[in-house]
Scaffold this motif. Structure first.
Motif, mmCIF file in Angstrom:
data_model
loop_
_atom_site.group_PDB
_atom_site.id
_atom_site.type_symbol
_atom_site.label_atom_id
_atom_site.label_comp_id
_atom_site.label_asym_id
_atom_site.label_seq_id
_atom_site.Cartn_x
_atom_site.Cartn_y
_atom_site.Cartn_z
ATOM 1 N N ILE A 58 3.815 2.844 -51.584
ATOM 2 C CA ILE A 58 2.968 3.588 -50.656
ATOM 3 C C ILE A 58 1.980 2.659 -49.954
ATOM 4 N N PHE A 59 1.545 1.592 -50.636
ATOM 5 C CA PHE A 59 0.587 0.664 -50.032
ATOM 6 C C PHE A 59 1.248 -0.184 -48.944
ATOM 7 N N SER A 110 6.126 -9.618 -60.105
ATOM 8 C CA SER A 110 5.306 -8.507 -59.611
ATOM 9 C C SER A 110 4.130 -9.027 -58.789
ATOM 10 N N PHE A 111 3.602 -10.185 -59.181
ATOM 11 C CA PHE A 111 2.486 -10.767 -58.428
ATOM 12 C C PHE A 111 2.899 -11.066 -56.992
ATOM 13 N N MET A 163 1.726 -8.903 -53.807
ATOM 14 C CA MET A 163 0.844 -9.647 -52.907
ATOM 15 C C MET A 163 1.371 -9.600 -51.475
ATOM 16 N N TYR A 164 2.691 -9.699 -51.322
ATOM 17 C CA TYR A 164 3.273 -9.762 -49.985
ATOM 18 C C TYR A 164 3.603 -8.392 -49.395
ATOM 19 N N HIS A 200 -4.758 -8.583 -56.699
ATOM 20 C CA HIS A 200 -3.542 -9.171 -57.270
ATOM 21 C C HIS A 200 -3.867 -10.376 -58.160
ATOM 22 N N PHE A 201 -4.834 -11.187 -57.732
ATOM 23 C CA PHE A 201 -5.218 -12.330 -58.559
ATOM 24 C C PHE A 201 -5.848 -11.870 -59.873
#
Length: 682
Positions: free
Chosen positions: A367-368, A461-462, A466-467, A476-477
């Motif tokens: 959704i984001f 997942s990071f 992130m992208y 995310h960090f």
């Protein structure tokens, strides 16, 4: 005698094994892949390699040593992990290492070749799509290898919009026709139940005869006046699985396959008009209306789909109205002259972490991505699809509103912090590379398959989130750092258990080898400090923790080496004989409970004379009852899959896969709970 570090002890043999595995992989790739695709056309080459890639992936998934496979080309990393396992677990894994390196190399060579061929796939554009051209790469592999992102989303938007227009029109038409018919008969519910029975019990997933499918469809009132023989047998069978799958085969929908249906739609037909590519989607959605009526919804209640874009825009407007007071509150605190910088920093971090917690609680992160400005049309299409086919209109809007507020508030906090403190990050100025350090240190511990997969998933997942999301990077960090910190703690805990059970000499050699490496690393690090200003503010937290852990272990060995082995008192406790677990219905509960379970299934019409009596699409009824029985402590708290298998076997129900949650399972879960309440076991 002077001992060597454990990596050095094994290096010569390790290098030989590694070299042999790489060489064999290269030779086999030439023989089994390159030679076979040499004279093939590009499409056939690509098809062969995709299949090979999938075959190798399955072998990798089954392998017990993914940490070796993933790092097959990182020789130092591989040697450290192999040495740790060899000495602490006291196992000979040279054969396993060779197989893992072989698989890793084969996978790399295959993937590299696939990547090269991807670049050679002819471009396919949105205009090509509209002109009626079909891309066999897209249809066969369901992947936009050769399509620009913008064109791809235009295609998906076209496909979803056209599918929604046809299906929503047909369902409204079918509902209207059934309402009119029901108003003129004495037993409308009995009639509608007959329609449900045809769709749920006669149309079974295993059917592979087009003529039989046509015969069953012709029994439906929906096909009254429809020329059932106009369906092409081959295409009907090709699209029949879409009636049972949750997945929508968008790749099959294009102007060539559904163009005639769209032409018919423009003439506002009064009867069913879709073709083999769409008809099963219409029937699936129409079945939802039939079920709602049988559950108590009025047959004659007006039925018309809303304007979904309006609902979406309305929900976003609601979210915007709620955002402003929150922003005002944050601004009032930050620009309050009585607050210190420390108070403001802590306040903003606390508020930001609230948003992180909310983000982590959201399962569907897509959704984001759809909330990005450039994805407005895909967002609308995604909402329509979920509202129409999954009946999740309200849930989707609720999640959308929550995500929209979270996105805007988190960005406001991030930008406010950056501006107020002249900082590019809210957290961890000194610890930006901790996840990389943890990744490096794990090679010196003892990984297992679970930890290895957890490491990979954390990294994947990071990068994915992130992208693809539209959120501040600090979220995310922060999450990535927390995940890796937990993995480090888990790795240390497991290493502790391994060390406690390791052979003493091997344990000492391992500890001293790793301490030696860490101290050499410190020496190199200090030499950098004089030349690299950027290094001065960097934390060395995790290497220091690992060194301290190993030092504690070394100190324990040093202080206890002179102690004689402890003699334990003889164990006179009689061993407990545990009853062997069984998957038999006759033994997993008492006879009284067996009778009770069978009675529930019979009374809820799931079985008849003890045998499953519903169709393939109603298997979720069994899951619902089992969940209720487990919650009421009538059956053991075994895994849901195992319980389903036990009871399914008893009632002659074939389960090809696990029973997932569904509206049907949820409905029967409630029915079973009520039944148990009204008819208690004791």
């Amino acid at each position: 005698m002077i001992n060597k570090p454990i990596n050095t002890i094994l290096k010569a043999q390790f290098d030989t094994i590694h070299s042999q595995a790489v060489q064999k992989a290269e030779e086999d790739f030439k023989t089994n892949v390159l030679s076979k695709i040499k004279n093939l056309e590009h499409f056939e080459k690509f098809k062969f390699l995709i299949a090979e890639e999938e075959r190798v992936k399955n072998l990798i998934d089954e392998n017990k040593h993914p940490y070796y496979i993933k790092n097959h080309s990182s020789v130092d990393w591989l040697l450290s992990q192999f040495s740790s396992r060899h000495f602490l677990l006291n196992v000979d894994e040279f054969a396993e290492l060779k197989e893992a390196v072989y698989l890793g190399k084969i996978n790399y060579l295959t993937h590299q070749r696939v990547s090269d061929l991807k670049k050679q796939i002819p471009k396919f554009t949105y205009n090509d799509f509209l002109s009626g051209k079909e891309c066999k790469y897209l249809i066969t592999f369901d992947n936009q290898y050769n399509i620009e992102k913008e064109d791809y989303y235009k295609m998906v938007t076209w496909q979803s919009d056209k599918l929604i227009k046809v299906v929503s029109y047909e369902v409204e038409l079918l509902v209207k026709n059934h309402q009119e018919y029901c108003s003129n008969i004495d037993e409308p519910l009995e009639f509608l139940n007959q329609q449900i029975q045809i769709l749920e019990e006669d149309l079974i997933e295993s059917l592979n005869d087009a003529k039989e499918i046509k015969r069953i469809l012709s029994k439906l009132f929906a096909f009254k006046g429809f020329d059932i023989d106009s369906f092409n047998d081959e295409l009907l069978l090709y699209n029949y699985p879409s009636f049972f799958n949750d997945r929508i085969e968008f790749r099959r929908l294009n102007p060539s396959t559904i163009g005639k249906v769209l032409t018919k739609l423009s003439s506002e037909p009064k009867t069913l008009f879709s073709n083999e590519y769409i008809v099963f989607y219409t029937l699936d959605v129409f079945l939802s209306w039939l079920r709602d009526v049988v559950k108590g919804k009025s047959i004659q209640a007006p039925f018309k789909y809303p304007v979904w874009e309006d609902l979406l825009n309305q929900k976003i407007k609601e979210a915007e109205n709620e955002i402003q007071p929150i922003i005002d509150k944050i601004q009032d605190f930050v620009f309050n002259s009585t607050k210190s910088k420390k108070e403001i920093r802590n306040y903003l971090r606390n508020e930001f972490e609230k948003q992180i917690d909310k983000y982590n609680a959201i399962e569907e992160k897509q959704i984001f991505y759809l909330l990005r400005d450039e994805n407005k049309n895909p967002l609308i299409s995604d909402f329509k699809i979920n509202a129409l086919f999954n009946n999740e209109e309200q849930e989707y809007l609720k999640n959308l509103k929550e995500a929209y507020i979270l996105q805007n508030i988190s960005w406001h906090i991030s930008l406010t912090f950056n501006e107020f403190f002249d900082s590019k990050t809210i957290y961890f100025k000194k610890d930006t590379g901790s996840h990389l350090m943890i990744l490096s240190l794990t090679k010196d511990m003892v990984l297992d398959k679970e930890l290895s997969i957890e490491l990979d998933e954390a990294m994947d997942s990071f990068f994915k989130e992130m992208y693809t999301t539209s959120l501040p990077l600090d979220i995310h960090f922060y999450n990535h750092r927390e995940k890796y910190s937990r993995i480090f703690e888990k790795s240390i805990t497991r290493l502790q258990g391994v060390l406690d059970n390791a052979e003493p000499n091997n344990k000492v050699l391992y500890i001293q080898s790793r301490l030696k490496e860490l101290r050499h690393r410190e020496l190199k690090f200090r030499s950098f400090l004089g030349r690299k200003k950027d290094f001065k503010d960097k934390e060395d937290k995790y290497p220091n923790l690992f060194k301290e852990f190993l030092s504690i272990e070394a100190e324990f060995i040093k202080e206890t080496v002179q102690i004689l082995p402890v003699t334990l008192l003889p164990n006179k406790t009689e061993s407990l004989i545990l009853e062997k677990e069984t998957d038999s219905f006759k033994t997993f509960v008492t006879q009284e409970k067996q009778d009770y379970i069978l009675k529930i299934l019979e009374d809820l019409a799931i079985t008849k004379d003890g045998v499953y009596n519903l169709g393939d699409r109603s298997k979720g009824t069994v899951r619902g009852v089992i969940e209720a029985l487990r919650e009421e402590h009538i059956i053991p708290k075994l895994s849901l899959k195992r319980l389903c298998d036990i009871i399914a076997n008893q009632i002659n129900l074939e389960l090809k896969s696990k029973l997932d949650w569904s509206n049907t399972s949820d409905d029967y879960h409630k029915k079973a709970k009520q039944y148990i309440k009204n008819n208690p076991l004791h």
